[in-house]
Design a protein around this motif. Structure first.
Motif, short mmCIF file in Angstrom:
data_model
loop_
_atom_site.label_atom_id
_atom_site.label_comp_id
_atom_site.label_asym_id
_atom_site.label_seq_id
_atom_site.Cartn_x
_atom_site.Cartn_y
_atom_site.Cartn_z
N MET A 1 0.85 -1.19 0.00
CA MET A 1 0.00 0.00 0.00
C MET A 1 0.88 1.24 0.00
SD MET A 1 -2.83 1.19 2.80
CE MET A 1 -1.58 1.45 4.04
N PRO A 2 0.70 2.15 -0.96
CA PRO A 2 1.50 3.36 -0.96
C PRO A 2 1.16 4.23 0.23
CG PRO A 2 -0.29 3.52 -2.55
CD PRO A 2 -0.30 2.11 -2.03
N ALA A 3 2.08 5.15 0.54
CA ALA A 3 1.85 6.07 1.65
C ALA A 3 0.87 7.14 1.22
CB ALA A 3 3.18 6.68 2.11
N SER A 4 -0.40 6.79 1.16
CA SER A 4 -1.42 7.74 0.71
C SER A 4 -2.63 7.67 1.62
CB SER A 4 -1.83 7.44 -0.73
OG SER A 4 -2.45 6.17 -0.83
N LEU A 5 -3.36 8.76 1.62
CA LEU A 5 -4.52 8.87 2.50
C LEU A 5 -5.62 9.63 1.77
CD1 LEU A 5 -5.21 8.11 5.47
CD2 LEU A 5 -4.56 10.44 6.10
N SER A 6 -6.81 9.08 1.81
CA SER A 6 -7.98 9.74 1.24
C SER A 6 -8.90 10.15 2.38
CB SER A 6 -8.72 8.79 0.29
OG SER A 6 -9.32 7.72 1.02
N PRO A 7 -9.85 11.04 2.13
CA PRO A 7 -10.76 11.44 3.21
C PRO A 7 -11.55 10.26 3.78
CG PRO A 7 -10.95 12.94 1.35
CD PRO A 7 -10.08 11.81 0.90
N SER A 8 -12.00 9.36 2.91
CA SER A 8 -12.80 8.23 3.39
C SER A 8 -11.99 7.28 4.23
CB SER A 8 -13.44 7.49 2.21
OG SER A 8 -12.46 7.10 1.27
N ARG A 9 -10.74 7.02 3.84
CA ARG A 9 -9.92 6.09 4.63
C ARG A 9 -9.48 6.72 5.94
NH1 ARG A 9 -11.83 3.63 1.01
NH2 ARG A 9 -13.36 3.69 2.70
N ALA A 10 -9.20 8.01 5.93
CA ALA A 10 -8.88 8.69 7.19
C ALA A 10 -10.08 8.64 8.13
CB ALA A 10 -8.47 10.13 6.93
N VAL B 1 -7.42 15.08 -7.08
CA VAL B 1 -6.39 15.91 -6.46
C VAL B 1 -5.40 15.01 -5.72
CG1 VAL B 1 -7.77 18.00 -6.24
CG2 VAL B 1 -7.88 16.28 -4.44
N GLU B 2 -4.16 15.42 -5.78
CA GLU B 2 -3.09 14.67 -5.12
C GLU B 2 -2.06 15.67 -4.63
OE1 GLU B 2 -1.75 10.81 -6.83
OE2 GLU B 2 0.22 11.79 -6.88
N ALA B 3 -1.75 15.60 -3.35
CA ALA B 3 -0.79 16.54 -2.76
C ALA B 3 0.17 15.79 -1.87
CB ALA B 3 -1.53 17.62 -1.96
N ASP B 4 1.43 16.18 -1.90
CA ASP B 4 2.46 15.52 -1.11
C ASP B 4 2.73 16.29 0.17
OD1 ASP B 4 4.76 13.57 -0.79
OD2 ASP B 4 5.85 15.47 -0.79
N LEU B 5 2.70 15.57 1.29
CA LEU B 5 3.06 16.14 2.59
C LEU B 5 4.29 15.41 3.11
CD1 LEU B 5 -0.38 16.49 4.47
CD2 LEU B 5 0.78 18.15 3.00
N ASP B 6 5.43 15.72 2.53
CA ASP B 6 6.69 15.12 2.99
C ASP B 6 6.60 13.60 3.01
OD1 ASP B 6 7.70 17.71 3.38
OD2 ASP B 6 6.84 17.79 5.38
N GLY B 7 6.18 13.02 1.91
CA GLY B 7 6.13 11.57 1.82
C GLY B 7 4.74 10.97 1.98
N LEU B 8 3.82 11.71 2.56
CA LEU B 8 2.43 11.27 2.67
C LEU B 8 1.65 11.93 1.55
CD1 LEU B 8 -0.12 10.06 3.94
CD2 LEU B 8 -0.17 12.04 5.49
N THR C 1 -1.23 22.27 -3.62
CA THR C 1 -0.95 22.12 -5.05
C THR C 1 -1.04 23.43 -5.81
OG1 THR C 1 -3.26 21.48 -5.44
CG2 THR C 1 -1.67 19.70 -5.12
N ARG C 2 -1.92 24.34 -5.36
CA ARG C 2 -2.13 25.60 -6.09
C ARG C 2 -1.69 26.83 -5.32
NH1 ARG C 2 -7.56 25.06 -9.79
NH2 ARG C 2 -7.43 22.82 -10.21
#
Length: 265
Positions: free
Chosen positions: A1-10, A123-130, A180-181
């Motif tokens: 699983m990649p180091a990613s987080l969506s609103p639903s999974r959080a 949308v996809e945004a990086d937070l220092d690896g997350l 991102t913007r």
């Protein structure tokens, strides 16, 4: 699983860590929900209506899109047909329920005067690896550059007690846009099509930065649980909607053996 987080999974992890494990790590199948499938149908219609020239974005045209959007859903997932019942009358009732939600949206907005900048925006945004990731129903950009994030909900508006939980998803998207913007959205707008209510929120940069720290803390808690295999159940009113009672110790079930951290975690 990649180091990613969506609103639903959080939200899953905050609601119940064991539910997060079942969905993300064990990837246990869940039956399609009638309410969720109807929501997907309505979202599809509200996205497609903007493919039509503005003067032709009428309620009648939108209602014509309902059965076509449903047929497209069945092409991808034929098993959804069971949700609409077994008779033509059942199907007509199913589609009519979706049409009522579309009608409610037209009572709230006039799409002839709207030109979304984005629809179903990934949308996809990086937070220092997350990596934060998700889909925004609609993004409106005013001539002056102000951004409005719009999300359609086919249920009823929450009480004031649960407004913060409802806004979690929207703040997630707002933070992704900020990262991102470089812009804080001027307005976050949740549209509840069942009762025609709206929840409007105007975030600021400091608030979104605090929210970012909250997401980092959630992610750290997830990483700790993944490393240890300790995903404890959390009993709440939401349990009545959960399909995993047979695997949950809160209901006398037995948790399956932990398969270990996913590859790449």
């Amino acid at each position: 699983m990649p180091a990613s987080l969506s609103p639903s999974r959080a939200s899953d992890f905050m609601q119940c860590p064991l539910l997060y494990r079942f969905r993300v790590i064990d990837k246990l199948p869940e039956s399609p929900s009638a309410a969720a499938s109807r929501g997907t149908l309505v979202h599809s219609v509200l996205e497609r209506i903007f493919d039509v020239d503005a003067p032709k974005r009428t309620l009648e045209r939108a209602l014509d899109l309902v059965p076509h959007a449903w047929e497209d859903m069945l092409t991808d997932e034929p098993e959804l047909a069971e949700l609409a019942g077994s008779t033509p009358h059942d199907l007509a009732t199913w589609l009519r329920d979706a049409e009522k939600l579309v009608e409610k949206w037209f009572a709230m907005e006039n799409p002839q005067f709207l030109e979304p900048a984005e629809r179903e925006l990934y949308v996809e945004a990086d937070l220092d690896g997350l990596t934060l990731r998700g889909y925004i129903d609609r993004l409106d950009v005013a001539p002056g550059g102000q951004i409005r994030v719009v999300d359609y909900k086919t249920g009823r508006a929450p009480s004031e007690l649960f407004e913060n939980k409802a806004l979690f998803q929207m703040k997630f998207y707002a933070l992704a846009i900020l990262r991102t913007r470089g812009v804080v959205p001027a307005r976050l707008q949740l549209m509840y099509l069942s009762d025609g209510q709206q929840l409007i929120y105007r975030p600021d940069r400091d608030e979104l930065l605090r929210f970012e720290r909250t997401l980092r803390a959630i992610w750290q808690a997830i990483r700790t649980a993944v490393a240890s295999g300790d995903f404890r159940p959390k009993k709440s009113w939401s349990c009545k909607f959960c399909e995993h009672h047979a695997r949950c110790p809160e209901f006398g079930g037995v948790i399956p053996p932990y398969p270990g951290p996913p590859a790449g975690f």
